[in-house]
Design a protein around this motif. Structure first.
Motif, short mmCIF file in Angstrom:
data_model
loop_
_atom_site.label_atom_id
_atom_site.label_comp_id
_atom_site.label_asym_id
_atom_site.label_seq_id
_atom_site.Cartn_x
_atom_site.Cartn_y
_atom_site.Cartn_z
N VAL A 74 -6.98 8.82 2.33
CA VAL A 74 -7.08 10.03 1.50
C VAL A 74 -8.54 10.31 1.15
O VAL A 74 -9.02 11.44 1.28
N LEU B 250 -7.79 13.00 5.16
CA LEU B 250 -6.55 12.93 5.94
C LEU B 250 -6.66 13.80 7.18
O LEU B 250 -7.20 14.90 7.14
N LEU C 228 -3.99 3.38 1.86
CA LEU C 228 -3.65 4.78 1.59
C LEU C 228 -4.86 5.50 0.99
O LEU C 228 -5.18 6.64 1.35
N ILE C 229 -5.54 4.81 0.07
CA ILE C 229 -6.70 5.42 -0.57
C ILE C 229 -7.82 5.64 0.45
O ILE C 229 -8.49 6.67 0.42
#
Lengths: 397, 301, 267
Positions: free
Chosen positions: A288, A292, A284-285
Motif C-alpha cells: 500500500v 498498489l 500489506l503495508i
C-alpha cells in the motif's frame, strides 16, 4: 515575441513526437533509456555486493529484496486483482519450511529446493483459493486472519519440519554447479555467503519483476484488472473471472513461497513465530505504501518499510527519543523494538490520507520532472532560453 | 460434571467478552458503513488506561474504568471526525472501500507502539477487585471475575438494547444502517449517530479489554488487541451487523474454545483451543458463503 | 439460423420478466427489438449473455447457450454492449479494446511471464487490429486516454469497439444511441452498418428510438410485458395493432419523437 518563438521549439520536447509507428505497450522497455537502466540494474546487482564490505548493509539490502519479492506477489493479488489479504506471511512461512525440508533436511541442490519453495507456496495458495475468492471485503480479510492462526497452529504442531515453537536451522546449498553463491570466488577473491546470497536474491527479484511486468502488460494482466474494475463486463468479454482470480492468488502464494525460501537461506534459521500477523501486516503495508498496482511499488515500499526499523535498531544511540533497551526504565522514549510498528502505522496512515497512489507515484513524478528538467537543459543549451518569456513578463510587472 | 459446569461458566464469560468486542465492531459498521478495526486499539488502550488511573494514580476502580471508557470514546470520535470520515472514496481503486480498514490497522500499530513505549512490554496487574477469588457452590468452584464479567456485560447489553430500540438516536441508527441516504434525507444527524456509535463501541471495548486484562484473564499484556481479534469470528458468525448475532456468535465461540481447552486430548497439539473458533468460522464460511456475502453487498452499497 | 430463441421464460420471485418468448434471427440480419420500458428487453439480453438463468432454449448456430457461463458464451462468438456501459475505468481506450479482444489473443500467465514469442506475436497482432478499430471508430485522439476521463459519447463508442474487438458472429447492442443527439445517431448508424458489412456481423439491437430502428432493421421484434406482440419487417410492425396500442395508440414509426410516446406507454 519570445513566447511565440519558444512554444513550437519546446512542445515536441515536452510531449514527444507522435510516433510514426504506434508504440507496442507490451514490450518490456519502451525507450532506450529504460533499456540502459535495465542493463545498469543487472550490473549493479552483481557489482554492489562485491564492492560493499559492510555486512550490515549487505544483509539489510538482502532483506529488502526478500520482502520486496513477497510484496511483489501480494501486489498481484491486491494491486492488480483487488483482493486484500493479511495472510501473505503464511505463504512466506510455507516457502521457508519447504526450503528447510528440501534444501536443509533433504540437502537437494539449489535448482531443486528454490523452485520447490515457489511450488510449495503456490500449491498452498491453490488449496485455499477457492474459499477465499468466494468471499468479499470484510469476510475476505477476516478469513485471511483465520489463515494466519490456522497456519501458525499447523507450523508449531509439525515439529519434524518446523522445529515447533523453537524453530529450526538449515544450511541449504547455494550452488548452481558452475557457480556457488554460498562461496563466491571472482578473480581470485573469495566473497562471503551474504554477498553471494545478495546476488541470488536480487537476481531472483529482478527476474520475478520482469515476469510480472510481462504478465501485467499482456492478456492475463489486463484480465485481472478488468475483473477488478467490472467483473460482469469482463465475463461478457470472455474472461473466466473465477479462474484468473485463482491464478492471481496462486501466483501471490508462489512468490511469497520463493521469498520464504530465500529468507530461510539468509537467516539459516526459521521459526513459526516470524510468520504471524506482524509480517502479514508489514507486507500489506509495503504494497500500500509503495503503491498498489505499480511495478516498483513493492521494491520502494520494502526499501522504506523494512529498512527503517533495522536502521533504527542499528543507530539507536544516535537518534533522540529512542531507547536501546528497557534497562533504562523511567526514561521517556520509544523502545527500539517498537519503531517498526510505529513506522508501519504512521506510513500507512499518512499514505492513505495524503497520497493513496503510494510512494512510487511520488518518486515517479519526481523522477519524471527531473528528467524533463535535464532534457530541457540539454535542448535549450542553444541560444533560445526558456526563462526569457518569464523575464519579459517579470519586466512588465 | 463439576468440571463441565465450571467450564461452562468460564466459557460463557469468555464468550460474552468476545460478544462485546464483536458488538464494538458491528455498531461502527452499522453506523458508519465501514469495517473499522480501531475498536481493537480501544480494547488495548482501555485496559492500559484503567491500569494508569487505578494502579498508578490510585483512583477508584469503577471511576478508572469509566474514565478510560470516556477517553476512548473521545479518541474514537476524534479519529472518526479527523480521519475516517474524510477517507471516503480515497485510495487506490482496488481498495477504495477498504481505506478505513487500512487506516485503522495503521492506528492499531501506532497504539501498540505507544502502549509499549509508555507502559513497557511486561505483563502488569490492573489490581481488579476480584483477583483470583472463587465462589463455591457445592463442589463447583466459579471465578468471581467470571460472574462479574457476565453480569456487567449483560447490563451493558441491556442498555444498548434500550438505546437502540427505544430512543430517537437508536431509531436513527437503525435508519442509517438500512439506508444512509434516506436517513439523511429524513433529517437524521449523522454526527449524533456516529458519536453514539463510538460511545457504545468504546463502552463495550473498554469493558471487554478491562475484563480480559484482569488477573483471572491473564493480566495486562501489550498484545491485548490481538486477543481482541479473536472476537472477529463471532462477528462473522453473527452475520456482521446484527447485535444479537454477535452475542450468539460470541457465546458459542467462548464455549467451544473453553470446552476444547478443557476436554481436547493432548494429541490435538498446542494452541488447539484458541485456534478452534477460527476453524469453526472457516467451516461456516465454506458451508454458507453466499448468504453472508449477500449481507456484505448490501452493507457496501 | 444464427440465433434461435424458444419458449424463453424468466421469473423473478413470481414476476414474469419474460414469458414464452420465441424468435429467430438469420445470419447477417439486422434485428431490432422494440418495447416500452419494463417490457423485458434487457432481461432478454441478460438471458442471451448468461447473466441470468431462464428456462427454455437459446441456440447460436445450433449450440445451446442456456446453462453456460457468460465467458463461455463469449467464446462462442456472442458479444454485447451494456446500456450503462461495461467499461474498465482505469484502463486506456486501447486497453479496453484489448480486453474485448481477449478470446482472440493466445497465451496465459506463464507464457507471458516467460516472454513466449508466440504469445507476444499474438499480442502484437491484437494491438494492430485494435488500432484499426480505433481508426474506424474515429477514436484516434483518445487511444491512450484513461476511459474514466472521456465524455459519455466517446465512451459509448469505446463500448462498441470493445464488443466488436472479440470478432463476434453475433453482436447484441443494448440501447447504443441513448443520450445521443440526431447527428450523433446518424453517425452511429453509419459506422455500425460499416462494421456489420466489414465483419460479417449479425446484429440484435435494443433501442428506444423507433424511427431509427425502423430505418436500420431488417426485421423487428416487439415486446410488451415480457411477451412477444409481433415479429416482422418494419412495415409489418408499423401496422401491428398490439404494437400500436402498446405505444399509446399513436401510429408508431411516424415522425413523432419516440421518447414521449414511450414514457406515456407503460409505467
Amino acid at each position: 515575441m519570445a513566447l511565440t518563438e519558444t512554444a513550437p521549439r519546446l512542445r515536441p520536447v515536452r510531449t514527444g513526437q507522435p510516433p510514426a509507428r504506434r508504440r507496442d505497450d507490451s514490450r518490456l522497455c519502451r525507450t532506450r533509456t529504460q533499456r540502459i537502466l535495465l542493463a545498469v540494474a543487472f550490473v549493479a546487482i552483481v557489482a554492489f555486493p562485491l564492492s560493499v564490505e559492510s555486512a550490515f548493509l549487505i544483509s539489510l539490502t538482502g532483506t529488502i529484496g526478500i520482502f520486496a519479492l513477497a510484496a511483489l506477489g501480494l501486489n498481484i493479488l491486491s494491486g492488480y486483482a483487488g483482493q486484500i489479504s493479511l495472510a501473505q506471511s503464511i505463504f512466506v512461512g510455507i516457502g521457508a519450511f519447504a526450503g528447510v525440508a528440501l534444501g536443509g533436511l533433504a540437502e537437494l541442490p539449489l535448482l531443486v529446493w528454490l523452485p520447490g519453495t515457489f511450488v510449495a507456496g503456490g500449491l498452498a495458495a491453490a488449496l485455499v483459493a477457492p474459499l477465499t475468492l468466494r468471499l468479499k471485503g470484510v469476510f475476505q480479510i477476516v478469513l485471511s486472519l483465520a489463515l494466519i492462526f490456522v497456519g501458525h497452529y499447523a507450523f508449531i504442531n509439525l515439529p519434524a519440519l518446523t522445529g515447533g515453537n523453537g524453530g529450526i536451522s538449515a544450511t541449504p546449498s547455494l550452488s548452481l554447479g558452475f557457480i556457488d553463491f554460498g562461496e563466491l570466488t571472482v578473480a581470485g577473491m573469495r566473497y562471503s555467503y551474504e554477498q553471494g546470497l545478495f546476488i541470488l536474491i536480487w537476481l531472483v527479484l529482478a527476474a520475478s519483476m520482469i515476469a510480472v511486468v510481462n504478465m501485467h502488460r499482456t492478456r492475463f494482466g489486463r484480465a485481472l484488472v478488468a475483473v477488478r474494475e467490472a467483473e460482469t463486463a469482463a465475463e461478457i468479454a470472455g474472461i473466466n473471472a473465477a479462474r484468473v482470480k485463482v491464478q492471481a492468488f496462486v501466483l501471490a502464494g508462489a512468490f511469497a513461497g520463493l521469498a520464504g525460501g530465500l529468507l530461510m537461506a539468509q537467516l539459516r534459521y526459521v521459526q513459526a513465530e516470524q510468520f504471524g500477523i506482524n509480517m502479514g501486516l508489514e507486507l500489506l503495508i509495503i504494497v500500500v505504501v509503495g503503491g498498489l498496482g505499480t511495478t516498483w511499488g513493492p521494491v520502494v515500499g520494502a526499501a522504506v518499510i523494512s529498512s527503517i526499523p533495522v536502521l533504527a535498531t542499528q543507530y539507536a544511540e544516535h537518534i533522540p527519543f529512542l531507547q536501546a533497551d528497557f534497562s533504562q526504565s523511567g526514561e521517556i522514549g520509544i523502545p527500539v523494538g517498537q519503531v517498526g510498528l510505529l513506522i508501519y502505522g504512521l506510513a500507512l496512515v499518512l499514505v492513505m490520507v495524503f497520497e493513496p497512489r503510494g510512494l512510487s507515484h511520488i518518486f515517479g513524478a519526481g523522477g519524471r520532472s527531473l528528467l524533463r528538467l535535464a532534457r530541457r537543459a540539454r535542448t535549450t543549451s542553444e541560444p533560445v532560453l526558456v526563462p526569457q518569456p518569464h523575464a519579459h513578463l517579470g519586466g512588465k510587472a | 460434571m463439576t468440571n463441565l459446569i465450571q467450564l461452562t461458566v468460564s466459557g460463557l464469560s469468555l464468550g460474552i467478552l468476545y460478544a462485546l468486542v464483536a458488538i464494538g465492531f458491528a455498531v461502527l459498521l452499522k453506523a458508519t458503513g465501514h469495517f473499522n478495526m480501531f475498536p481493537g486499539a480501544l480494547v488495548l488502550l482501555g485496559a492500559y488506561l484503567t491500569y494508569q488511573f487505578h494502579v498508578l494514580w490510585s483512583l477508584d476502580f469503577v471511576l478508572a474504568v469509566a474514565l478510560a471508557a470516556i477517553l476512548c470514546a473521545a479518541l474514537g470520535l476524534a479519529g472518526e471526525r479527523l480521519l475516517f470520515s474524510r477517507l471516503g472514496g480515497k485510495g487506490h481503486r482496488s481498495i477504495e472501500h477498504l481505506s478505513v480498514l487500512l487506516v485503522s490497522l495503521g492506528l492499531i500499530s501506532l497504539a501498540q507502539a505507544a502502549v509499549v513505549s509508555v507502559w513497557g512490554p511486561l505483563t502488569h496487574l490492573i489490581e481488579d477487585p476480584w483477583g483470583l477469588s472463587m465462589i463455591r457452590f457445592g463442589g463447583v468452584a466459579i471465578a468471581v471475575r467470571d460472574l462479574w464479567a457476565l453480569g456487567l456485560s449483560l447490563i451493558l447489553l441491556a442498555v444498548f438494547y434500550l438505546v437502540i430500540q427505544h430512543t430517537r438516536v437508536g431509531v436513527g441508527m437503525r435508519a442509517v444502517a438500512s439506508d444512509p441516504e434516506a436517513a439523511r434525507a429524513q433529517g437524521v444527524n449523522p454526527h449524533v449517530i456516529s458519536a453514539t456509535a463510538w460511545a457504545m463501541c468504546s463502552a463495550a471495548s473498554v469493558l471487554a479489554g478491562m475484563m480480559l486484562a484482569t488477573e483471572m484473564g491473564g493480566g495486562l499484556v501489550p498484545n491485548l488487541d490481538q486477543i481482541a481479534f479473536s472476537a472477529l469470528p463471532a462477528l462473522i458468525l453473527g452475520g456482521l451487523s446484527s447485535l444479537p448475532g454477535c452475542i450468539y456468535g460470541g457465546l458459542a465461540l467462548g464455549l467451544v474454545q473453553t470446552y476444547a481447552a478443557g476436554y481436547a486430548p493432548e494429541s490435538m497439539g498446542q494452541g488447539f483451543a484458541s485456534m478452534l473458533p477460527w476453524v469453526v468460522m472457516i467451516l461456516l464460511l465454506v458451508v454458507k458463503p453466499s448468504g453472508f456475502a449477500k449481507t456484505l453487498e448490501t452493507r457496501k452499497a | 439460423m444464427m440465433l434461435r430463441v424458444e419458449a424463453l421464460t424468466l421469473s423473478f420471485g413470481g414476476v414474469r420478466a419474460l414469458n414464452e418468448v420465441g424468435f429467430e434471427v438469420a445470419e447477417g440480419e439486422f434485428f431490432g427489438i422494440l418495447g416500452p420500458n419494463g417490457a423485458g428487453k434487457t432481461s432478454l439480453f441478460n438471458c442471451l449473455s448468461g447473466l441470468v438463468a431462464p428456462t427454455g432454449s437459446v441456440t447460436v448456430e445450433g449450440t445451446e447457450l442456456l446453462g453456460r457461463r457468460p465467458h463461455e458464451i463469449a467464446e462462442l462468438g456472442v458479444a454485447r454492449t451494456f446500456q450503462n456501459l461495461g467499461l474498465f475505468g482505469s484502463m486506456s481506450v486501447t486497453g479496453n479494446i484489448l480486453v474485448g479482444a481477449h478470446r482472440q489473443i493466445s497465451g496465459g500467465a506463464l507464457s507471458a511471464a516467460l516472454r513466449w514469442p508466440r504469445t507476444f506475436r499474438s499480442e502484437r497482432q491484437a494491438r494492430e487490429r485494435a488500432d484499426e478499430l480505433i481508426d474506424l471508430l474515429g477514436l484516434g485522439a483518445y487511444r491512450d486516454a484513461t476511459v474514466d476521463t472521456l465524455p459519455y459519447g466517446i465512451r459509448k463508442r469505446v463500448e462498441i469497439a470493445k464488443a466488436v474487438a472479440s470478432g463476434p458472429k453475433l453482436l447484441l447492442l443494448d440501447e447504443p444511441v441513448a443520450g445521443m443527439n440526431h447527428e450523433e445517431t446518424d453517425q452511429f448508424v453509419e459506422f455500425v452498418l460499416e462494421l456489420k458489412a466489414r465483419m460479417g456481423l449479425t446484429i440484435v439491437m435494443i433501442e428506444h428510438d423507433v424511427p431509427m430502428v425502423m430505418r436500420i432493421s431488417d426485421r423487428i421484434l416487439a415486446l410488451d410485458f415480457g411477451e412477444v406482440i409481433g415479429v416482422g419487417t418494419p412495415e409489418e410492425i408499423r401496422h401491428n395493432e398490439r404494437f400500436i396500442s402498446a405505444y399509446l395508440g399513436t401510429p408508431a414509426g411516424a415522425d413523432a419523437p419516440a421518447e414521449p410516446q414511450l414514457h406515456g406507454g407503460n409505467r
